[in-house]
Design an enzyme around this catalytic site. Structure first.
Site, PDB file in Angstrom:
ATOM      1  N   SER A  23       0.829  -1.206   0.000  1.00  0.00           N
ATOM      2  CA  SER A  23       0.000   0.000   0.000  1.00  0.00           C
ATOM      3  C   SER A  23       0.865   1.258   0.000  1.00  0.00           C
ATOM      4  O   SER A  23       1.938   1.277   0.609  1.00  0.00           O
ATOM      5  CB  SER A  23      -0.867  -0.013   1.263  1.00  0.00           C
ATOM      6  OG  SER A  23      -1.454   1.250   1.483  1.00  0.00           O
ATOM      7  N   TYR A  50      -2.437   5.623  -4.566  1.00  0.00           N
ATOM      8  CA  TYR A  50      -3.602   6.489  -4.422  1.00  0.00           C
ATOM      9  C   TYR A  50      -3.488   7.616  -5.431  1.00  0.00           C
ATOM     10  O   TYR A  50      -2.398   7.914  -5.928  1.00  0.00           O
ATOM     11  CB  TYR A  50      -3.673   7.037  -2.997  1.00  0.00           C
ATOM     12  CG  TYR A  50      -4.317   6.048  -2.073  1.00  0.00           C
ATOM     13  CD1 TYR A  50      -5.657   5.725  -2.233  1.00  0.00           C
ATOM     14  CD2 TYR A  50      -3.594   5.415  -1.080  1.00  0.00           C
ATOM     15  CE1 TYR A  50      -6.256   4.799  -1.414  1.00  0.00           C
ATOM     16  CE2 TYR A  50      -4.196   4.488  -0.256  1.00  0.00           C
ATOM     17  CZ  TYR A  50      -5.530   4.183  -0.424  1.00  0.00           C
ATOM     18  OH  TYR A  50      -6.126   3.263   0.370  1.00  0.00           O
ATOM     19  N   THR A  99      -5.994   2.642  -6.842  1.00  0.00           N
ATOM     20  CA  THR A  99      -7.244   2.633  -6.069  1.00  0.00           C
ATOM     21  C   THR A  99      -8.071   3.845  -6.479  1.00  0.00           C
ATOM     22  O   THR A  99      -7.612   4.982  -6.347  1.00  0.00           O
ATOM     23  CB  THR A  99      -6.939   2.676  -4.559  1.00  0.00           C
ATOM     24  OG1 THR A  99      -6.203   1.505  -4.228  1.00  0.00           O
ATOM     25  CG2 THR A  99      -8.213   2.709  -3.738  1.00  0.00           C
ATOM     26  N   LYS A 119      -8.535  -0.739  -8.982  1.00  0.00           N
ATOM     27  CA  LYS A 119      -9.199  -1.308  -7.799  1.00  0.00           C
ATOM     28  C   LYS A 119     -10.311  -0.390  -7.298  1.00  0.00           C
ATOM     29  O   LYS A 119     -10.094   0.809  -7.116  1.00  0.00           O
ATOM     30  CB  LYS A 119      -8.151  -1.487  -6.695  1.00  0.00           C
ATOM     31  CG  LYS A 119      -8.699  -1.891  -5.334  1.00  0.00           C
ATOM     32  CD  LYS A 119      -7.557  -2.190  -4.374  1.00  0.00           C
ATOM     33  CE  LYS A 119      -8.054  -2.569  -2.995  1.00  0.00           C
ATOM     34  NZ  LYS A 119      -8.534  -1.434  -2.214  1.00  0.00           N
ATOM     35  N   HIS A 151     -13.773  -1.685  -1.126  1.00  0.00           N
ATOM     36  CA  HIS A 151     -12.747  -1.294  -0.155  1.00  0.00           C
ATOM     37  C   HIS A 151     -13.017  -1.943   1.214  1.00  0.00           C
ATOM     38  O   HIS A 151     -12.855  -1.323   2.266  1.00  0.00           O
ATOM     39  CB  HIS A 151     -12.732   0.234  -0.025  1.00  0.00           C
ATOM     40  CG  HIS A 151     -11.377   0.827   0.235  1.00  0.00           C
ATOM     41  ND1 HIS A 151     -10.689   1.557  -0.674  1.00  0.00           N
ATOM     42  CD2 HIS A 151     -10.584   0.780   1.336  1.00  0.00           C
ATOM     43  CE1 HIS A 151      -9.541   1.962  -0.161  1.00  0.00           C
ATOM     44  NE2 HIS A 151      -9.452   1.489   1.069  1.00  0.00           N
TER      45      HIS A 151
END
Ligand code: GLV
Length: 389
Positions: free
Chosen positions: A107, A130, A156, A252, A276
């Site tokens: 992440s 992100y 994401t 995602k 999520h």
């Protein structure tokens, strides 16, 4: 040593060992947690077809995800703050995934940095990004992921705004934890966790601290998302990120056929049907119920994966038999990590693998690639969220 037979056993040990703030972070959904709960409970509506007297020997769970060989169709999902669940958590989880032969996704909100994980693993891993406003930061992030030899990025797209998880606000979630009477009192009951944490220097958001500009409190996930994330994100911007990266891209956070088509149009290598883990839009449909509609829309154009709600090998089998090419576990590996470090992640993978393997055999199948709708009883209307189950 307790006998650990399932993922729930790992969750219980994890809960005992881990400071409340981080346990609650993993174990929360947003607002009423309806979507968080339904992500798991909806799997139970699908039943399996038991077969007998067919040759169940020589079973294989091996397949591919985005063209990479995997020991089973299960990747480790990107989970923020993993290095707070257990000291050096991302490195330990990545090593366990590598040894098992499944992909690890780091992440952006990890504690161990991309460079650190790369230095402690041999095989390429996937990197989740992100969508931030800061172009320089994004370009540098892609350069860093390339330098770390990441073989794909996972963009994401469902976190332009952070969903509210009540307990994170009440606990004052931060990394490292802020020292308050409440947090100190709780951490004093978690001695092994604390000793391991004192023994590592990795206690900050490793990809952000020292890299992101203009963040007033880099220890707070909610401050960072509010200040740095791009609420104006659109498909043009996502396509731009794909171009900047220049390699494989997984998108995602897709829950609607229309969005799945857009993702396919920009040439994504895979999409992840995901809400999520029920942490963003509370009231959204479970991801397993949306899977059939997404497959109908784009199943012939792009690889479709699924996360949110997978806690067992039976869940993996159901998603794959419905048509998903791969699945992701987030909480399930976090429980293992918090319970027993690297060995716990291996344990979680072994549990899920064994459940998948035995379930597959008892369904009369020997090859995970041959699972299909013929293995399932799916209630009428399951894929139509307007039908009450
Ligand atoms: C971050 O992705 C979170 O769900 O907390």
């Amino acid at each position: 040593m307790p006998v650990i037979t399932n993922i729930e056993d790992l969750r219980r040990i994890y809960e005992r060992r881990t400071p409340r703030m981080f346990y609650d972070y993993a174990e929360s959904g947003s607002w009423t947690e309806q979507t968080f709960r339904e992500n798991t409970s909806d799997f139970r509506h699908i039943r399996l077809k038991q077969r007998v007297a067919v040759d169940m020997s020589g079973r294989s769970t091996r397949t591919t995800m985005i063209g990479e060989d995997v020991a089973m169709p299960v990747a480790l999902a990107p989970v923020g703050l993993t290095g707070m669940q257990c000291a050096d958590g991302e490195i330990k989880a990545a090593r366990a995934a590598e040894a098992f032969g499944v992909p690890f996704t780091l992440s952006t909100m990890s504690i161990c940095s991309i460079e650190d994980v790369a230095a402690h693993t041999k095989n390429p891993f996937w990197f989740q990004v992100y969508t931030l406003k800061d172009d320089d930061f994004m370009r540098r992030l892609f350069e860093r992921a390339h330098a770390a030899n990441c073989s794909a990025i996972v963009i994401t797209v469902d976190l332009q705004l952070l969903g509210q998880r009540h307990r994170d606000l009440k606990n004052g979630l931060s990394a490292p934890p802020k020292l308050t009477v409440k947090s100190i009192a709780n951490m004093m009951t978690k001695v092994p966790w604390g000793l391991e944490m004192l023994g590592t220097k990795r206690r900050f958001f490793g990809n952000i601290v020292g890299h992101a500009k203009g963040v007033t409190d880099p220890s707070s996930l909610s401050t960072w998302t509010a200040e740095a994330f791009d609420p104006a994100l659109d498909w043009k911007r996502i396509a731009q990120f794909k171009e900047w990266w220049g390699g494989k891209v997984i998108i995602k956070g897709i829950m609607e056929p229309e969005d799945a088509r857009r993702a396919a149009e920009i040439g994504a290598d895979a999409i992840i049907v995901s809400n999520h883990g029920g942490r963003q839009l509370d009231g959204a449909v479970s991801s397993i119920r949306m899977l059939p509609a997404i497959l109908d829309a784009v199943g012939d154009k792009v690889e479709v994966h699924l996360d949110s709600g997978i806690r067992s090998g039976q869940d993996v089998l159901k998603a794959v038999a419905l048509g998903a090419k791969g699945t992701y576990i987030g909480r399930a590996f976090t429980y293992g990590l918090g319970a027993m470090g690297e060995k716990g992640v291996t344990k979680a993978l072994e549990i899920i693998h064994k459940e998948l393997d035995v379930t597959m055999g008892l369904c009369g199948e020997t090859d995970v690639n041959r699972l299909g709708a013929h293995n399932l009883y799916v209630p009428q209307g399951f894929g139509d969220p307007t039908v009450l189950l």
